[in-house]
Enzyme design. Structure first.
Site, PDB file in Angstrom:
ATOM      1  CD  GLU A 263      11.639  -2.023  19.469  1.00  0.00           C
ATOM      2  OE1 GLU A 263      10.998  -0.948  19.412  1.00  0.00           O
ATOM      3  OE2 GLU A 263      12.586  -2.188  20.246  1.00  0.00           O
ATOM      4  CB  CYS A 297       8.037   3.237  14.273  1.00  0.00           C
ATOM      5  SG  CYS A 297       9.803   3.294  14.551  1.00  0.00           S
TER       6      CYS A 297
HETATM    7  P1  NAD Z   1       3.515  -5.105   9.208  1.00  0.00           P
HETATM    8  O1  NAD Z   1       3.028  -5.343  10.595  1.00  0.00           O
HETATM    9  O2  NAD Z   1       2.544  -5.178   8.101  1.00  0.00           O
HETATM   10  O3  NAD Z   1       4.663  -6.183   8.868  1.00  0.00           O
HETATM   11  C1  NAD Z   1       5.853  -6.276   9.626  1.00  0.00           C
HETATM   12  C2  NAD Z   1       6.458  -7.658   9.469  1.00  0.00           C
HETATM   13  O4  NAD Z   1       5.654  -8.603  10.159  1.00  0.00           O
HETATM   14  C3  NAD Z   1       6.535  -8.161   8.031  1.00  0.00           C
HETATM   15  O5  NAD Z   1       7.755  -8.852   7.863  1.00  0.00           O
HETATM   16  C4  NAD Z   1       5.341  -9.095   7.923  1.00  0.00           C
HETATM   17  O6  NAD Z   1       5.502 -10.084   6.926  1.00  0.00           O
HETATM   18  C5  NAD Z   1       5.345  -9.708   9.308  1.00  0.00           C
HETATM   19  N1  NAD Z   1       4.043 -10.219   9.789  1.00  0.00           N
HETATM   20  C6  NAD Z   1       2.834  -9.631   9.674  1.00  0.00           C
HETATM   21  N2  NAD Z   1       1.905 -10.362  10.329  1.00  0.00           N
HETATM   22  C7  NAD Z   1       2.548 -11.424  10.877  1.00  0.00           C
HETATM   23  C8  NAD Z   1       2.148 -12.531  11.669  1.00  0.00           C
HETATM   24  N3  NAD Z   1       0.864 -12.707  12.022  1.00  0.00           N
HETATM   25  N4  NAD Z   1       3.079 -13.417  12.066  1.00  0.00           N
HETATM   26  C9  NAD Z   1       4.381 -13.250  11.726  1.00  0.00           C
HETATM   27  N5  NAD Z   1       4.832 -12.231  10.959  1.00  0.00           N
HETATM   28  C10 NAD Z   1       3.914 -11.321  10.545  1.00  0.00           C
HETATM   29  O7  NAD Z   1       4.275  -3.681   9.224  1.00  0.00           O
HETATM   30  P2  NAD Z   1       4.823  -2.790   8.006  1.00  0.00           P
HETATM   31  O8  NAD Z   1       3.702  -2.206   7.233  1.00  0.00           O
HETATM   32  O9  NAD Z   1       5.890  -3.543   7.259  1.00  0.00           O
HETATM   33  O10 NAD Z   1       5.580  -1.628   8.816  1.00  0.00           O
HETATM   34  C11 NAD Z   1       4.953  -0.499   9.339  1.00  0.00           C
HETATM   35  C12 NAD Z   1       4.630  -0.677  10.804  1.00  0.00           C
HETATM   36  O11 NAD Z   1       5.806  -1.035  11.545  1.00  0.00           O
HETATM   37  C13 NAD Z   1       4.142   0.616  11.461  1.00  0.00           C
HETATM   38  O12 NAD Z   1       3.092   0.304  12.334  1.00  0.00           O
HETATM   39  C14 NAD Z   1       5.358   1.118  12.225  1.00  0.00           C
HETATM   40  O13 NAD Z   1       5.061   1.981  13.299  1.00  0.00           O
HETATM   41  C15 NAD Z   1       5.961  -0.174  12.672  1.00  0.00           C
HETATM   42  N6  NAD Z   1       7.380  -0.034  12.993  1.00  0.00           N
HETATM   43  C16 NAD Z   1       7.744  -0.040  14.309  1.00  0.00           C
HETATM   44  C17 NAD Z   1       9.077   0.146  14.646  1.00  0.00           C
HETATM   45  C18 NAD Z   1       9.513   0.176  16.083  1.00  0.00           C
HETATM   46  O14 NAD Z   1      10.706   0.072  16.326  1.00  0.00           O
HETATM   47  N7  NAD Z   1       8.619   0.339  17.042  1.00  0.00           N
HETATM   48  C19 NAD Z   1      10.044   0.300  13.638  1.00  0.00           C
HETATM   49  C20 NAD Z   1       9.631   0.280  12.304  1.00  0.00           C
HETATM   50  C21 NAD Z   1       8.286   0.112  11.996  1.00  0.00           C
END
Ligand code: NAD
Length: 509
Positions: A263, A297
């Site tokens: 997601e 998102c």
């Molecule tokens: P982010 O990608 O920085 O982090 C999200 C999660 O992934 C965190 O828990 C982080 O620690 C983990 N993570 C990051 N890199 C990783 C890796 N290489 N391996 C494993 N885990 C890893 O996102 P954010 O800044 O917390 O949130 C904002 C983003 O999330 C925006 O792009 C938003 O659109 C998206 N989002 C999408 C949805 C959806 O349902 N499509 C919902 C909410 C947020």
């Protein structure tokens, strides 16, 4: 340091402790992770971060618990989720406090996030009696062909900061009734609400006599997330976050033939047609674009307006933006709270500079508020930028309140603009023309996972499947038949005749 318009960090720390206490949680003080609040931009507590070996133990424990949980009757598994839903109802207000303190959401949106958790628990309890498989007409006499859905294993849930509690519950409530056990790695930006959610699930487990190991929490940064991703004992990785994260996680899970549910980022558009009811469209647009300080998102990032009404729409939007109350998300009347970090504000500034360099004109917002009251916080004025075309900056997701306005001449062009971005999460059209509405929803209309008519792009209900296409990752969570991602399908043929009949009329021996 904060001034009179914002609560002080000490007061927020007290409020967070009170909320955690109500949920029965004492913060695991220590080193490695700092809980912060975007309201002042300052630190609240230093916490013990889960180490690699503790994460390993958690995975072992969840895998062990799976052995009995998978054979616990699904309606009995629903009993755990029912109890969790009851506790969420009792603690809705304190949990919302933690969402506001850590993610900066205004009060009604924070309460709404917890409501969504309660709703998905109700949904999952019902689902626990409806994990239906099909019976299929067999081509052979005296044979029964059927499919059954079985629990999958350990589900690893990785979540983002902006829906710090609801995304966990979408995954966890479904995974638990489906018979999976869960290991959760939340965003390092939101450890306190994660502790409270996990604490309440522990309490629910104790109340209904289920081992706590059906759910384990890993309070850590990305490295422990990577450990979860690479661990073959984790059958499913459900990861919510940026497309950058998904690009790393997807191939790594695939390399070990694990299952992933992604997601990822969105870049959502609304089309405003000449027949649109602007009294309805304008508040819908403002909520979708400026609500949650542009940090959903599903936030509306691109407005595609028919050129005959573009000036009027823009003028009215600019007037509405000038009146948006920005500030303390706890204060009544505030509609726009802080961005999560100062870096997020810098990314917003960069995007606005790039938009101007690409021919755009900033018509409203873009400035910073409350910088003197809270220098470490990031209160941004939601911005409206008129763009000559869909340039590179418009095609990228900047996780901040920037609304790019584009114009179109005919409806095909509007749909083409809607689809001409790498992401495919949410979309909407404001129209009173039924042909346009149906065309937008048709196979050659919006290419997004969510397409709406006469409402904005954000604020989905839990009953539908949630997710999007292309760089949004293709996963579906929450309602409809999203539960199937948390189970494995077994197809079974039973021969109750005394003949061995081979399929496709094959003769052998
Ligand atoms: P982010 O990608 O920085 O982090 C999200 C999660 O992934 C965190 O828990 C982080 O620690 C983990 N993570 C990051 N890199 C990783 C890796 N290489 N391996 C494993 N885990 C890893 O996102 P954010 O800044 O917390 O949130 C904002 C983003 O999330 C925006 O792009 C938003 O659109 C998206 N989002 C999408 C949805 C959806 O349902 N499509 C919902 C909410 C947020």
């Amino acid at each position: 340091m904060t001034g009179t318009t914002l609560p002080g960090t000490d007061a927020l720390r007290e409020r967070a402790l009170a909320a955690l206490g109500a949920a029965g949680v004492t913060p695991p003080y220590g080193e490695g992770l700092t809980a912060r609040t975007p309201i002042t931009g300052e630190a609240l507590f230093d916490l013990h971060a889960t180490t690699a070996s503790e994460a390993d133990e958690a995975i072992v424990a969840a895998a062990g618990a799976f052995r009995t949980w998978c054979t616990t009757p699904a309606p009995a598994r629903g009993g755990l989720v029912r109890r969790l839903g009851e506790l969420l109802r009792v603690h809705q207000s304190e949990l919302a406090d933690l969402v506001t303190i850590e993610a900066g959401k205004i009060r009604s949106e924070a309460l709404g996030e917890i409501q969504e958790m309660i709703d998905i628990c109700d949904f999952a309890v019902g689902l626990s009696r409806q994990l239906y498989g099909r019976t299929i007409a067999s081509e052979r006499p005296g044979h029964r062909l059927a499919e059954s859905w079985h629990p999958l294993g350990v589900a690893g849930v990785i979540s983002a900061f902006n829906f710090p509690a609801a995304v966990w519950s979408w995954n966890t409530a479904l995974a638990l009734v489906c018979g999976d056990t869960v290991v959760w790695k939340p965003s390092a930006a939101t450890p306190l609400i994660s502790l409270a959610c996990s604490g309440l699930l522990d309490r629910a487990a104790q109340d209904v006599g289920v081992p706590r190991e059906v759910h384990r929490l890993l309070l850590a940064g990305r490295e422990v997330g990577e450990q979860l991703v690479d661990d073959s004992r984790v059958a499913l990785i459900s990861a919510t976050g940026s497309t950058r994260m998904g690009r790393e996680v997807g191939p790594r899970v695939a390399a070990r033939f694990g299952r992933s549910l992604l997601e990822l980022g969105g870049n959502n558009a609304s089309i405003v047609t000449p027949s649109a009811d602007l009294e309805l469209a304008l508040p819908g647009i403002v909520f979708a674009a400026a609500g949650t300080a542009g940090q959903r998102c599903t936030t509306l990032r691109r407005l595609i307006v028919h050129r005959d009404i573009a000036d009027e729409v823009v003028e009215r939007l600019v007037a509405a933006y000038r009146k948006l109350p920005i500030g303390d998300p706890f204060a009544e009347g505030t509609l726009v709270g802080p961005l999560i970090t100062a870096e997020a504000a810098e990314r917003m500034r960069d995007a606005l500079n790039r938009a101007e360099a690409e021919g755009g004109k900033v018509l409203a917002g873009g400035g910073r508020r409350l910088a003197e009251d809270a220098p470490a916080a990031a209160y941004a004025e939601p911005a409206i930028v008129r763009m000559p075309e869909q340039t590179a900056v418009v095609r990228a997701e900047t996780f901040a309140p920037i609304l790019y306005v584009l114009t179109y001449r005919d409806f095909d062009e509007a749909i083409a603009l809607n689809n001409a971005v790498p992401q495919g999460l949410s979309s909407s059209v404001f129209t009173r023309d039924q042909q346009e509405a149906e065309r937008f929803l048709a196979a050659d209309g919006s290419d997004c996972g969510i397409s709406n008519v006469n409402i904005g792009t954000s604020g989905a209900e839990i009953g539908g499947a949630f997710g999007g296409e292309k760089e949004t990752g293709g996963g579906r969570e929450s309602g409809s038949d999203a539960w199937r991602s948390y189970m494995r399908r077994a197809t079974s043929t039973v021969n109750y005749s005394s003949q061995l009949t081979l399929a496709q009329n094959v003769s052998f021996l």
